[in-house]
Design a protein around this motif. Structure first.
Motif, short mmCIF file in Angstrom:
data_model
loop_
_atom_site.label_atom_id
_atom_site.label_comp_id
_atom_site.label_asym_id
_atom_site.label_seq_id
_atom_site.Cartn_x
_atom_site.Cartn_y
_atom_site.Cartn_z
N UNK A 1 0.83 -1.19 0.00
CA UNK A 1 0.00 0.00 0.00
C UNK A 1 0.87 1.25 0.00
N UNK A 2 0.40 2.30 -0.68
CA UNK A 2 1.15 3.54 -0.72
C UNK A 2 0.76 4.43 0.47
N UNK A 3 1.35 5.63 0.52
CA UNK A 3 1.13 6.53 1.65
C UNK A 3 -0.33 6.95 1.76
N UNK A 4 -1.01 7.10 0.61
CA UNK A 4 -2.42 7.52 0.64
C UNK A 4 -3.28 6.45 1.33
N UNK A 5 -3.10 5.20 0.92
CA UNK A 5 -3.89 4.12 1.53
C UNK A 5 -3.61 3.99 3.03
N UNK A 6 -2.32 4.07 3.40
CA UNK A 6 -1.97 3.94 4.80
C UNK A 6 -2.50 5.11 5.62
N UNK A 7 -2.43 6.32 5.05
CA UNK A 7 -2.97 7.49 5.76
C UNK A 7 -4.47 7.36 5.97
N UNK A 8 -5.16 6.82 4.97
CA UNK A 8 -6.59 6.61 5.10
C UNK A 8 -6.89 5.56 6.16
N UNK A 9 -6.12 4.48 6.18
CA UNK A 9 -6.32 3.45 7.19
C UNK A 9 -6.08 4.01 8.59
N UNK A 10 -5.01 4.79 8.72
CA UNK A 10 -4.72 5.34 10.04
C UNK A 10 -5.82 6.27 10.51
N UNK A 11 -6.28 7.14 9.63
CA UNK A 11 -7.34 8.06 10.02
C UNK A 11 -8.61 7.30 10.33
N UNK A 12 -8.89 6.26 9.55
CA UNK A 12 -10.08 5.46 9.80
C UNK A 12 -10.03 4.75 11.15
N UNK A 13 -8.88 4.17 11.48
CA UNK A 13 -8.73 3.44 12.74
C UNK A 13 -8.89 4.39 13.93
N UNK A 14 -8.15 5.51 13.88
CA UNK A 14 -8.20 6.44 15.01
C UNK A 14 -9.56 7.12 15.14
N UNK A 15 -10.19 7.42 14.01
CA UNK A 15 -11.50 8.09 14.07
C UNK A 15 -12.58 7.16 14.61
N UNK A 16 -12.64 5.95 14.10
CA UNK A 16 -13.66 5.01 14.57
C UNK A 16 -13.45 4.70 16.05
N UNK A 17 -12.19 4.55 16.46
CA UNK A 17 -11.91 4.28 17.88
C UNK A 17 -12.36 5.45 18.73
N UNK A 18 -12.00 6.66 18.32
CA UNK A 18 -12.41 7.85 19.07
C UNK A 18 -13.93 7.97 19.13
N UNK A 19 -14.58 7.62 18.04
CA UNK A 19 -16.02 7.79 17.96
C UNK A 19 -16.79 6.79 18.81
N UNK A 20 -16.09 5.76 19.36
CA UNK A 20 -16.74 4.90 20.34
C UNK A 20 -17.16 5.70 21.57
N UNK A 21 -16.32 6.65 21.97
CA UNK A 21 -16.52 7.36 23.23
C UNK A 21 -17.43 8.58 23.06
N UNK A 22 -17.48 9.14 21.87
CA UNK A 22 -18.24 10.37 21.65
C UNK A 22 -19.73 10.18 21.95
#
Length: 487
Positions: free
Chosen positions: A1-22
């Protein structure tokens, strides 16, 4: 995977995790405020015990939400610098207000509420928890205003010299039509999640044999409050979601078509069906069997059972003419990942309906006298499973709804203005993104263990005991209990 795919995965992981608590913190803050209001109104010690019990669980989730939310800000500069440069003038304004106003309100008055028991006047102490809830709502509003700009850009102008989108009308950003329907949808979903959280822990204490018999009526009160919130807020989610679907069709027709994997146009008068479940290829192009509700998609999209719905192929052709010259990969074009949009949309709705059904069933059982309803839940394995499931139904429904909202917008980072692959930081390598993603994922894993452990520990312990005295003063407590729970 290139930087775009990895950046999207990272943002997706951190956002979904954060959104558990919101949604938990937004919903619980209101429920705790209501419990404390009930105690002050009735002076019934059971409401005080419930307030303190769920107040502890609320604080645990608030702290985890705070820690995980900070990472979101870092990523805009780390992985998405071109996006930040392009839209920072607009995106930064509501986020700045959220931090300066809403978050300040939440954190300040939460501290006052936590350490103010018996030290400040009761009415002021009660006002503190209500202001915490107002702060969480304001926080959600400003963050959604920023996100709604990505879904439907308004109140801006493009500067050809700087190549940036510049803010021209902040009121337009705050009153974006997408924002005005997304906010009530998110808020009612959060209240639904808070109700499910209260119901789940109350059911567990009603179910277990170890709960003192004298405490059963107290948990029955909590279960009824949580169940009512779950059902009524669920109705609010349905109504606001219906309105949101029509706005989404107007500003993002591709997202609505992708939600049904509808490739060909359905003309006015025919009525497009909505499939509950489909068996076929993952992209939905070849259907073997489907369970459909006739004309429902037309109603969701247009408000009419006979309304026309544009298909993916036609929208793709139109976008190719409208946005000619945009940098897109051959695999991406203007269509999102159809299996993700199709199934996340259905999982979101399915989990929400199951949660509402459990809430309605709980209300049905709890409608009778205390002894009868408590006996029907105590030791019943079905209610043990129901209590465990109801905690996660609205919570995961929120997550899948967020996934649908963000993935359905792809390949756009800002709808019609910037594609995702053009927003990534140009100087950040794939290895750098992968390293930070691994570190954050491991850190979040540790935080998850801590959060679950604390929630189970204090959840199982149950509500602390207070004297059965209507004039009970929370300030009168033993020195040994001063720091039983560290906030």
């Amino acid at each position: 995977m290139d930087a775009v795919d990895l950046a999207r995965w990272q943002f997706g992981i951190t956002t979904v995790y954060h959104f558990f608590f919101v949604p938990i913190t937004i919903g619980l803050s209101l429920l705790v405020a209501i419990m404390q209001t009930q105690w002050m109104r009735t002076r019934n010690p059971q409401w005080l015990r419930l307030t303190k019990f769920f107040g502890k669980l609320f604080t645990i989730n608030f702290i985890l939400g705070l820690v995980t939310g900070i990472v979101q800000e870092f990523q805009f500069g780390m992985n998405w610098s071109d996006y930040s440069r392009f839209v920072g003038d607009i995106f930064g304004a509501p986020l700045a207000i959220e931090a300066l106003l809403a978050f300040f309100l939440e954190s300040t008055f939460l501290g006052l509420w936590i350490f103010g028991w018996g030290r400040i006047p009761e009415k002021l102490h009660l006002a503190a928890i209500w202001l915490v809830h107002i702060g969480t709502a304001l926080s959600a509003y400003f963050i959604l205003a920023a996100n709604s700009f990505m879904q439907n850009p308004v109140g801006y102008t493009l500067n050809p010299e700087s190549g940036r989108a510049e803010l021209t009308d902040f009121v337009a950003v705050l009153t974006n039509k997408v924002q005005l329907v997304a906010f009530p949808h998110v808020m009612t979903a959060a209240l639904m999640t808070g109700g499910a959280f209260v119901l789940a822990f109350a059911i567990w204490h009603l179910w277990r044999d170890g709960t003192p018999r004298t405490d059963k009526p107290m948990y029955r009160k909590g279960a009824k409050l949580g169940a009512w919130f779950l059902v009524i807020a669920g109705l609010g989610v349905i109504i606001s979601g219906d309105v949101q679907g029509k706005i989404m069709t107007e500003v993002q027709p591709m997202k609505m078509a992708a939600a049904e994997a509808l490739y060909e146009d359905v003309p006015e008068g025919e009525g497009a069906p909505f499939s509950i479940i489909t068996v076929g290829t993952l992209d939905g192009k070849e259907e073997i069997w489907a369970l459909e509700v006739p004309k429902l998609l037309s109603y969701l999209a247009t408000g009419s059972l006979e309304g026309p719905v544009e298909g993916i192929n036609h929208i793709q052709e139109r976008y190719e003419l409208t946005y000619a010259g945009e940098q897109l990969t051959e695999m991406e074009d203007y269509r999102p990942i159809i299996p993700v949009t199709y199934w996340s949309f259905r999982i979101m709705m399915g989990l929400g309906f199951v949660g509402m059904a459990i809430g309605a069933a709980a209300l049905w059982v709890l409608r009778k006298g205390e002894a009868d309803s408590e006996t029907r839940m105590e030791g019943n394995k079905w209610w043990a499973w129901a209590g465990a499931l109801v905690l996660f139904m609205p919570l995961f429904a929120n997550s899948f709804g967020w996934i649908f909202t963000e993935m359905g917008r792809q390949p756009w980072l800002v709808m019609g203005l910037m594609t995702t692959q053009t927003g990534v930081s140009p100087g950040v390598s794939a290895a750098t993104v992968a390293t930070s993603m691994i570190v954050y994922t491991l850190l979040y894993g540790v935080l998850a263990v801590a959060m679950v452990g604390l929630s189970l520990r204090y959840g199982r312990a149950g509500a602390e005991h207070v004297p059965e005295d209507a004039s009970y003063d929370p300030a009168r407590r033993d020195a040994d209990d001063e720091f039983v729970f560290t906030y």
